[in-house]
Design a protein around this motif. Structure first.
Motif, PDB file in Angstrom:
ATOM      1  N   UNK A 230      34.460  41.998  44.053  1.00 17.37           N
ATOM      2  CA  UNK A 230      34.518  40.833  43.182  1.00 17.37           C
ATOM      3  C   UNK A 230      33.186  40.101  43.242  1.00 17.37           C
ATOM      4  N   UNK A 231      32.937  39.178  42.297  1.00 13.92           N
ATOM      5  CA  UNK A 231      31.699  38.392  42.372  1.00 13.92           C
ATOM      6  C   UNK A 231      31.614  37.663  43.715  1.00 13.92           C
ATOM      7  N   UNK A 232      30.393  37.455  44.184  1.00  9.70           N
ATOM      8  CA  UNK A 232      30.178  36.796  45.476  1.00  9.70           C
ATOM      9  C   UNK A 232      30.730  35.375  45.480  1.00  9.70           C
ATOM     10  N   UNK A 233      30.728  34.711  44.331  1.00 10.22           N
ATOM     11  CA  UNK A 233      31.279  33.367  44.225  1.00 10.22           C
ATOM     12  C   UNK A 233      31.825  33.190  42.821  1.00 10.22           C
ATOM     13  N   UNK A 234      32.657  32.181  42.637  1.00  8.51           N
ATOM     14  CA  UNK A 234      33.228  31.940  41.319  1.00  8.51           C
ATOM     15  C   UNK A 234      32.117  31.799  40.307  1.00  8.51           C
ATOM     16  N   UNK A 235      32.145  32.606  39.267  1.00 10.81           N
ATOM     17  CA  UNK A 235      31.119  32.557  38.240  1.00 10.81           C
ATOM     18  C   UNK A 235      29.831  33.269  38.625  1.00 10.81           C
TER      19      UNK A 235
ATOM     20  N   UNK B  40      29.932  36.892  57.056  1.00  8.91           N
ATOM     21  CA  UNK B  40      30.996  36.964  56.061  1.00  8.91           C
ATOM     22  C   UNK B  40      30.605  37.920  54.949  1.00  8.91           C
ATOM     23  N   UNK B  41      31.530  38.789  54.564  1.00  8.08           N
ATOM     24  CA  UNK B  41      31.299  39.723  53.463  1.00  8.08           C
ATOM     25  C   UNK B  41      32.496  39.753  52.538  1.00  8.08           C
ATOM     26  N   UNK B  42      32.294  40.311  51.360  1.00  3.57           N
ATOM     27  CA  UNK B  42      33.402  40.442  50.413  1.00  3.57           C
ATOM     28  C   UNK B  42      34.121  41.765  50.652  1.00  3.57           C
ATOM     29  N   UNK B  43      35.352  41.837  50.200  1.00  6.41           N
ATOM     30  CA  UNK B  43      36.216  42.986  50.416  1.00  6.41           C
ATOM     31  C   UNK B  43      36.049  43.990  49.279  1.00  6.41           C
ATOM     32  N   UNK B  44      36.002  45.289  49.604  1.00 12.08           N
ATOM     33  CA  UNK B  44      36.008  46.326  48.570  1.00 12.08           C
ATOM     34  C   UNK B  44      37.428  46.478  48.042  1.00 12.08           C
ATOM     35  N   UNK B  45      37.549  46.559  46.737  1.00  8.22           N
ATOM     36  CA  UNK B  45      38.846  46.689  46.077  1.00  8.22           C
ATOM     37  C   UNK B  45      38.854  47.974  45.262  1.00  8.22           C
ATOM     38  N   UNK B  46      40.040  48.451  44.929  1.00  2.15           N
ATOM     39  CA  UNK B  46      40.141  49.623  44.066  1.00  2.15           C
ATOM     40  C   UNK B  46      41.240  49.418  43.034  1.00  2.15           C
ATOM     41  N   UNK B  47      41.075  50.083  41.920  1.00  3.99           N
ATOM     42  CA  UNK B  47      42.134  50.231  40.925  1.00  3.99           C
ATOM     43  C   UNK B  47      42.171  51.715  40.578  1.00  3.99           C
TER      44      UNK B  47
ATOM     45  N   UNK C  37      37.731  37.494  47.847  1.00  3.13           N
ATOM     46  CA  UNK C  37      38.288  37.600  49.190  1.00  3.13           C
ATOM     47  C   UNK C  37      37.112  37.854  50.129  1.00  3.13           C
ATOM     48  N   UNK C  38      36.987  37.008  51.137  1.00  3.56           N
ATOM     49  CA  UNK C  38      35.885  37.152  52.084  1.00  3.56           C
ATOM     50  C   UNK C  38      36.440  37.334  53.479  1.00  3.56           C
ATOM     51  N   UNK C  39      35.726  38.090  54.299  1.00  2.43           N
ATOM     52  CA  UNK C  39      36.142  38.325  55.671  1.00  2.43           C
ATOM     53  C   UNK C  39      34.959  38.094  56.603  1.00  2.43           C
TER      54      UNK C  39
END
Length: 158
Positions: free
Chosen positions: A148-153, A30-37, A10-12
């Motif tokens: 998440x990774x910056x790009x797929x793979x 553009x940056x990636x989103x911080x996620x939590x579990x 997810x990028x914003x």
């Protein structure tokens, strides 16, 4: 409340690629989103392990938290650690859970930055001081914050 699932990343931001030097016009923002579990973790009774999170391959762990909101009772000493396997303290070192506390990781080594090429579980382990004097009360939540990774793979590396 509804939920939405993304396969990510997810990028914003409004400018995906840098084509010039004017901030706000043609410089990537553009940056990636911080996620939590998070998971409620077992801090009562005998030694116990709890899976806190299962992170996607290539994720970057940015922080780990432990929020003890009900202290372990009737136990002279009790601790909790967080890592990638039972009893591993690589993300959160031995933390006293006999009092109410909110602790951030101070134990994460550089190896924890990239979880690797496969999904990775994060596990918390509770250790009472002795089997003869187990606590009967205690409650806590552990949280893993990651990107998440910056790009797929793609993977984050140091």
């Amino acid at each position: 409340m509804g939920t939405t699932t993304f396969s990510g990343p997810i990028k914003a931001g409004s400018i995906k690629d840098t084509t010039g030097t004017t901030v706000g016009t043609d410089v990537n923002n553009v940056g990636t989103v911080l996620l939590t579990q998070s998971a409620r973790v077992d801090v009562v009774g005998a030694t116990a392990a709890t899976v806190i999170a299962t992170l996607p391959a290539g994720s970057q762990i940015t922080n780990v938290y432990l929020n003890v909101f009900e202290a372990v009772s009737a136990c002279a000493a009790a601790t909790f650690v967080i890592g990638t396997s039972t009893a591993d303290a690589s993300f959160l070192g031995s933390t006293d859970v006999t009092s109410v506390t909110n602790v951030r990781s101070s134990a994460m080594a550089s190896a924890s930055i990239n979880v690797g090429a496969t999904d990775q579980q994060v596990i918390g382990t509770f250790f009472p001081a002795s089997a003869a004097n187990l606590g009967t009360l205690g409650d806590a939540v552990a949280t893993v914050e990651y990107r998440q990774p910056a790009s797929a793979g793609g993977f984050y590396t140091i």
